[in-house]
Design a protein around this motif. Structure first.
Motif, PDB file in Angstrom:
ATOM      1  N   PHE A  80      38.779  43.507  44.029  1.00  0.00           N
ATOM      2  CA  PHE A  80      37.628  43.579  44.925  1.00  0.00           C
ATOM      3  C   PHE A  80      37.604  44.890  45.704  1.00  0.00           C
ATOM      4  O   PHE A  80      36.545  45.364  46.115  1.00  0.00           O
ATOM      5  CB  PHE A  80      37.622  42.379  45.884  1.00  0.00           C
ATOM      6  N   GLY A 124      31.949  40.693  44.167  1.00  0.00           N
ATOM      7  CA  GLY A 124      31.941  42.126  44.494  1.00  0.00           C
ATOM      8  C   GLY A 124      31.399  42.938  43.341  1.00  0.00           C
ATOM      9  O   GLY A 124      31.532  42.570  42.172  1.00  0.00           O
ATOM     10  N   VAL A 127      31.248  43.640  48.861  1.00  0.00           N
ATOM     11  CA  VAL A 127      31.896  42.353  48.602  1.00  0.00           C
ATOM     12  C   VAL A 127      31.304  41.340  49.569  1.00  0.00           C
ATOM     13  O   VAL A 127      31.193  41.616  50.764  1.00  0.00           O
ATOM     14  CB  VAL A 127      33.425  42.442  48.822  1.00  0.00           C
ATOM     15  N   TYR A 149      34.690  38.306  40.634  1.00  0.00           N
ATOM     16  CA  TYR A 149      34.206  37.031  41.195  1.00  0.00           C
ATOM     17  C   TYR A 149      35.390  36.099  41.332  1.00  0.00           C
ATOM     18  O   TYR A 149      36.200  35.977  40.417  1.00  0.00           O
ATOM     19  CB  TYR A 149      33.157  36.422  40.260  1.00  0.00           C
ATOM     20  N   CYS A 194      35.139  47.563  44.778  1.00  0.00           N
ATOM     21  CA  CYS A 194      33.697  47.263  44.814  1.00  0.00           C
ATOM     22  C   CYS A 194      33.018  47.917  46.021  1.00  0.00           C
ATOM     23  O   CYS A 194      33.588  47.960  47.097  1.00  0.00           O
ATOM     24  CB  CYS A 194      33.481  45.755  44.899  1.00  0.00           C
ATOM     25  N   GLU A 250      31.631  37.246  50.753  1.00  0.00           N
ATOM     26  CA  GLU A 250      32.442  36.033  50.658  1.00  0.00           C
ATOM     27  C   GLU A 250      31.772  34.948  51.483  1.00  0.00           C
ATOM     28  O   GLU A 250      31.262  35.212  52.572  1.00  0.00           O
ATOM     29  CB  GLU A 250      33.852  36.304  51.191  1.00  0.00           C
ATOM     30  N   LYS A 252      33.616  34.519  46.260  1.00  0.00           N
ATOM     31  CA  LYS A 252      33.802  35.928  46.643  1.00  0.00           C
ATOM     32  C   LYS A 252      33.288  36.747  45.472  1.00  0.00           C
ATOM     33  O   LYS A 252      33.731  36.568  44.334  1.00  0.00           O
ATOM     34  CB  LYS A 252      35.278  36.205  46.893  1.00  0.00           C
TER      35      LYS A 252
END
Lengths: 156, 770, 272
Positions: free
Chosen positions: B178, B301, B184, B311, B181, B186, B299
């Motif tokens: 992540f 990203g 992100v 993911y 990314c 969440e 989660k």
């Protein structure tokens, strides 16, 4: 107490407990099991029959209240005819049933609806069937069936 | 022209529309003529020790034959040894050992509605009276309610287990994936507990005679039910017959034979009376298994230009009081976690926890709606995070058509698909650009009624238990009619019609001459039944293969009858006759050929498996109108592609899509099984548990798409659950979209008016409106 | 789902009904359409020992004009009310609200008298009766009397009816203003109102905002003082004590009351 109900044109007389529900009178005394019980809070409408021509939930009516009156169930809908009633025909043509459990009540509610409103709009059909629950069809084809039956009624 | 793929009305319907179906409680068979009635006494409390049961008053009530408790159950074989299952094997089997579930409660109740005693009376009315007189002493224990309640371990359902976590597994979290990314997001989201509510509740009738047990059961799987009954009651399966008459809906909750059915079967033996039982709706709301009940942490990203890179899906599965399915449901959720997207890095983890609520098991979609709802929310959150149109984000990430078969990082190999095409078809069919324009106009004007557009793309797994295969026996009789004996077990799906279509297509025997038999273990001893959307691709293919075998047998017999060589014969499908090619005058009917077949007759038995599951897919688009003053959302359009391969019966497929959509929409907007902090059910009747009615739904717009499966000759995948899977997230996304300009990012289901209003208010407080 | 055992008696006249009720005492209940009572009996939340069926008292089913009032027989069904041409032109609020009760099957059986006597604060017609300044005529063991709607609803499922007293007629003064509105807010069409509003002219009554239907006195006061619809509606929740339940916490119902009263007053003004 003694209760006599004209069911689909036939007199059914029996000695029943005062608290006997009309739906059980129809299923167990008259032996007509098409009408089903789907709930215990008068919500689902699977038990819908016509009482003196108007749709009622037979689980919420005492057999005693139907004493001396006329009840029509789906078994009596086509009368003596070989042919299906237009509503039954339409339900078949439009695939308006899947498991069939809600169907007798749904058909009787539809018959009552069309007797009171022969040319309903789609919205009127949906509102008129709010007391009849179906878990299988998503109502889409039931609505089509009622509108088709209405249309056939106008042409004949 | 083949009848396959054409619009055919159902053969089941004339009977269902006139005399009505024969469901278990309608049976008027001689074997049940003297049957008594069973009425259960159920726990009114969620968690308690049972310190005493006094049946003395009940025993004296009018019409009482017996009042039975666990103390009477000394005539059962000992339970099988602990299977040693941990629950993470991905098998839909109950965890035994510490987590075992009794038949009648022993010394503890763990959910409101758990059966404690059963009263046997001459009639139903007396049963309800007598059941009220059974007096049970409950010593309440602290109730475990909800995910946090279970995880805290403050109160334990099974003290010997040391926690409420029945099983757990998962991929460890890899934050590096992540870190790369741009964005992100969440979020914790809930996929709420639902009740299946088939219109026919559970019903069982049972009779023992001459060492044999017959059980009439509202089940989706007569053969599996037979094995369960035989195992629990200590019988040779050959001495058990299960008959499923008409079944009024199942949706996964009538798989096999459940606890209460087993109690009725045992009680029939114990009392020596044939017994009947049909639950009330109030019993059904608590006694039939529930569905869903997963809490997710998603989660997601990716890059600013829309590419999803990573993911993670963490699941807590509330399994209710007893883990009847081990970790099977979250296992499927994990398997399908990444959905129809090509995401490089996917992590999943799950825990299964027990709570003082009705046990959870399969409900239309069984683990896959949860997966789709999670990723579709995550994709929308990601889209908002990068300021991109959510349909566009999907298009960028959907697995392209040239990448099939595609194996996802969570281990599912998707067979065939046209995901982008499905999305584009739905967007075009819905008039997406005009919808967005209308939405913009309303926002500009500050209308009270705002428009929301929600999109959901999905792929789902059908025939996940393809290994089990399915059976079909086909017999052509010497009167020219045919009988199909199918291991599949329709409970509304219309298999009688579909299998008759297959016979007509292959053999030219008209549908009206084909009888389909299923659900009776005396007549169909082997089979799996109907669940997991497996019936057409396994059961239907089995029927077709049996027809092909019968055709080849018939060819030989016809050749002998016509004194011709097999190569010179043809089967005229339109007329349904065998003849020498080009010589219609030589024709012989199926009746004649069957008669000529002698004692061997014309019959074929097939046990077929394609060995692997298939993966239908689609896109749903929901348009809702939200009253921003009251929070009430109204679904005004629902447009879908549900591609389950080659369509055998358009009529039946449409019906399955409609029904699935309705249940999916209902989850998004209306339904939830709610318990109060003491574990008392709050939504225990159909007044409070809001299943959807005709008034809340529009007519649906179904678009066609057929991307055939390649692993079976019908090109078929399963359609039964697909509609539910796509409809829920499309509808949820739509309502949130309607108020996103007011700063709302997420609302948990069901999106009731109160919740939508609260979300609008909370966003306003944070000053998030733009 | 089966009622506890009871004794069924059928009355063929109002006097007989009152006599049978007197004989039955505390454990007797009248049965009209049965669609408030039977659901309770089936769940055994009500366990009367005697049911006196008054459903065949056809003389109690009518809609007529009487001395500047509209007189409605207590046994008139919701469906008959909804279809009544007289109500449609004289009391559209009542006709319209009756057409929203339950579903068609319920409306074919349920009666206005039964609904009022049952006094569920979430029901539609009690609030409508309040908004219409109705008077309820009754027959009891000690004779006839009239009870103003404002004095009738005493508490949750509790009315001023004495044991054995039968509601026979609902008398409604012909409204002075043509303005009316009925706002019933639900999740689904068949649900009980989460909150409802009945407006007739300057009278505003609320459904499900307290243990009984209530008049929104603060709203009416604001209107009398010249406030416009939305300004008056801001007072809608004053003096109410709405339930806190599955359909929403108290603040939500209070908010709904304000919104719905505002909409009702606007709609009513447009009709006036």
């Amino acid at each position: 107490m003694k209760v006599t109900v004209s069911v689909n044109g036939k007199q059914i007389a029996a000695e029943v407990a005062d608290r006997t529900l009309l739906v059980h009178f129809l299923r167990d005394v008259a032996g007509l099991t098409a009408t089903n019980v789907g709930c215990d809070t008068s919500s689902c409408g699977a038990c819908t029959v016509l009482l003196n021509g108007r749709s009622v939930k037979s689980c919420t009516v005492l057999a005693a209240q139907a004493d001396g009156r006329e009840v029509t169930t789906v078994e009596g809908l086509s009368g003596d005819s070989e042919e299906l009633h237009p509503v039954q025909r339409a339900f078949r043509a439009e695939h308006g049933l899947q498991c069939g459990f809600c169907t007798p009540g749904m058909v009787m509610a539809s018959v009552s609806l069309l007797a009171e409103n022969p040319s309903p709009t789609e919205d009127e059909v949906r509102t008129a069937l709010e007391g009849n629950l179906c878990r299988c069809t998503g109502y889409h084809n039931i609505v089509r069936a009622v509108l088709a039956a209405a249309s056939e009624g106008r042409l004949s | 022209m083949s009848i396959l793929g054409t619009r055919v009305v159902r053969t089941e319907d004339p009977r269902l529309l006139t005399a009505g179906g024969t469901y278990v409680d309608d049976l008027r068979v001689p074997e049940l003529a003297q049957a008594a009635r069973a009425t259960f006494v159920r726990s009114p409390v969620a968690h308690a020790a049972i310190t005493g049961i006094d049946v003395s008053a009940a025993k004296e009530a009018p019409g009482v034959v017996a009042v039975l408790t666990v103390a009477d159950m000394d005539d059962l074989p000992p339970p099988p040894p602990d299977s040693g299952l941990t629950g993470t094997e991905g098998a839909p089997l109950p965890l035994g050992g510490i987590w075992s579930e009794p038949l009648l409660a022993v010394d503890r109740v763990r959910f409101a509605g758990e059966p404690v005693a059963v009263v046997i009376t001459d009639d139903r009315y007396q049963g309800e009276d007598a059941a009220e007189l059974v007096s049970v002493d409950y010593d309440p224990l602290p109730a475990v309610v909800g995910f946090e309640g279970a995880l805290s371990g403050d109160s334990l359902l099974f003290p010997a287990a040391g926690s409420n976590v029945a099983c757990a597994t998962g991929t460890p979290a890899d934050t590096a994936a992540f870190d790369g990314c741009d964005v992100v997001v969440e979020r914790e989201i809930v996929n709420q507990r639902l009740a299946p509510v088939p219109l026919e509740g559970r019903a069982t009738a049972a009779r023992w005679a001459d060492g044999k047990l017959t059980v009439w059961l509202s089940t989706q799987n007569a053969q599996i039910a037979r094995f369960i009954l035989a195992g629990v009651l200590g019988l040779d399966p050959a001495n058990v017959r299960v008959v499923a008459p008409d079944v009024g809906g199942g949706f996964g909750a009538k798989i096999g034979a459940d606890r209460d059915a087993l109690i009725v079967a045992w009680a029939a033996k114990h009392t020596g009376r044939a017994l009947r039982w049909a639950e009330t709706r109030s019993e059904n709301m608590l006694g039939m298994t529930h569905g869903r009940a997963q809490r997710h942490v998603v989660k997601i990203g990716g890059t600013r230009d829309g590419r999803i890179l990573a993911y993670r899906l963490e699941i807590v599965q509330d399994t209710g009081a007893y883990p009847r399915m081990g970790g099977f449901l979250p296992f499927l959720t994990s398997l399908m976690a990444a959905g129809p997207y090509d995401i490089g890095h996917v992590e999943t983890a799950y825990q299964v926890v027990v709570t003082n609520a009705t046990p959870i098991s399969a409900y239309r979609g069984a683990g896959r709606p949860e997966a789709t709802a999670a990723i579709e929310r995550a994709v929308d959150l990601f889209a908002t995070g990068i300021g991109m149109d959510p349909a566009e984000v999907r298009r960028i990430n959907l697995i392209p058509a040239d990448k099939f078969p595609f194996t996802s990082p969570s281990g599912a190999t998707y067979d065939t698909g046209a995901y982008v095409e499905a999305l584009d078809k739905v967007l075009a069919g819905a008039g997406y650009a005009e919808l967005r324009a209308e939405q913009a106009r309303r926002r500009e004007r500050g209308d009270v009624q705002q428009l929301g557009i929600g999109v959901a793309s999905y792929v789902e797994i059908t025939a996940a238990d393809a290994d089990g295969g399915e059976t079909a026996r086909l017999v052509v009789h010497d009167d020219g009619t045919a009988t199909v004996y199918s291991g599949s077990s329709a409970h509304g799906q219309g298999h009688d019609t579909a299998w008759a279509m297959l016979v007509e297509a292959e053999l030219g025997i008209k549908m009206s001459k084909v009888t389909v038999i299923h659900g009776d273990t005396d007549l169909v001893p082997a089979g799996i039944g109907t669940h997991a959307s497996r019936s057409l691709q396994l059961g239907g293919v089995a029927v077709q293969k049996a027809a092909v075998e019968v055709k080849e047998q018939a060819r030989k017999v016809a050749a002998d009858l016509l004194e011709a060589s097999e190569d010179d014969l043809e089967l005229d499908l339109d007329r349904g006759v065998w003849q020498v090619r080009g010589d219609p005058a030589s024709s012989r009917t199926w009746a004649q050929v069957a008669a000529h077949a002698g004692d061997a007759g014309l019959a074929a038995d097939v046990n077929y498996t394609q060995g692997k599951p298939t993966f239908p897919f689609g896109t749903h688009l929901a348009v809702t109108e939200v009253d921003t003053e009251t929070g009430k959302a109204r679904l005004i359009r629902h447009v879908t592609v549900d591609d389950a391969g080659t369509v055998l019966s358009p009529v039946l497929v449409e019906g399955q899509r409609h029904g699935g959509i309705a249940q999916g929409v209902a989850q998004a907007l209306l339904e939830e099984m709610v318990y109060d902090p003491d574990g008392n059910p709050v939504t225990g009747t159909l007044v409070d548990y809001a299943i959807v009615t005709a008034t809340e739904l529009p007519s649906f717009e179904l678009l066609t798409s057929e991307t055939p499966a390649t692993i079976n000759p019908l090109g078929a995948k399963g359609i039964g659950e697909a509609g539910t899977i796509g409809a829920t997230p499309a509808t949820q996304n739509s309502v949130i979209d309607a108020v996103s300009h007011l700063g709302v990012r997420h609302i948990d289901m069901p999106l009731t008016p109160a919740r939508v209003w609260a979300a609008i208010g909370a966003a306003a407080e944070k000053g998030m409106a733009r | 789902m089966i009622p506890a055992p009871f004794i069924y008696k059928r009355a063929s006249s109002v006097d007989e009904a009152v006599d049978l009720a007197a004989q039955a005492g505390e454990d007797g209940k009248f049965l009209a359409g049965g669609h408030s009572l039977m659901p309770l009996m089936k769940l055994r939340l009500a366990v009367p020992e005697t049911l006196i069926d008054i459903g065949r008292l056809g003389d109690l089913s009518y809609v007529r004009e009487d001395d500047g009032h509209i007189a409605v027989g207590a046994l008139t069904t919701h469906d008959e009310l909804a279809r009544s041409a007289k109500l449609g032109s004289e009391l559209p609020l009542l006709a319209h609200a009756a057409g929203q009760v339950g579903d068609p099957q319920v409306r074919h059986c349920g009666t206005i008298g039964g609904s009022l006597a049952h006094a569920d604060p979430a029901a539609d017609l009690p609030a409508v009766a309040l908004a219409l300044d109705a008077t309820f005529r009754t027959r009891g063991p000690s004779g006839n009397r009239d009870i103003a709607a404002g004095d009738f609803f005493l508490g949750l499922f509790e009315t001023a009816l004495q044991p054995g007293e039968l509601l026979t007629e609902i008398r409604i003064p012909k409204p002075q203003s043509a303005g009316w509105s009925f706002q019933k807010f639900t999740k689904r069409g068949i649900d009980w109102a989460i909150v409802g509003v009945a407006v007739q002219g300057a009278n505003v009554a609320l459904v499900n905002m307290a243990a009984t239907p209530v008049r929104a006195a603060a709203v009416e006061g604001a209107l009398a003082a010249g406030a416009g619809p939305r300004a008056a509606a801001a007072h809608a929740a004053e003096g109410t004590s709405p339930p806190d339940d599955l359909n929403g916490p108290r603040p939500y119902r209070e908010h709904l009351a304000r919104v719905l009263v505002g909409r009702a007053l606007e709609e009513s003004a447009a009709r006036a």
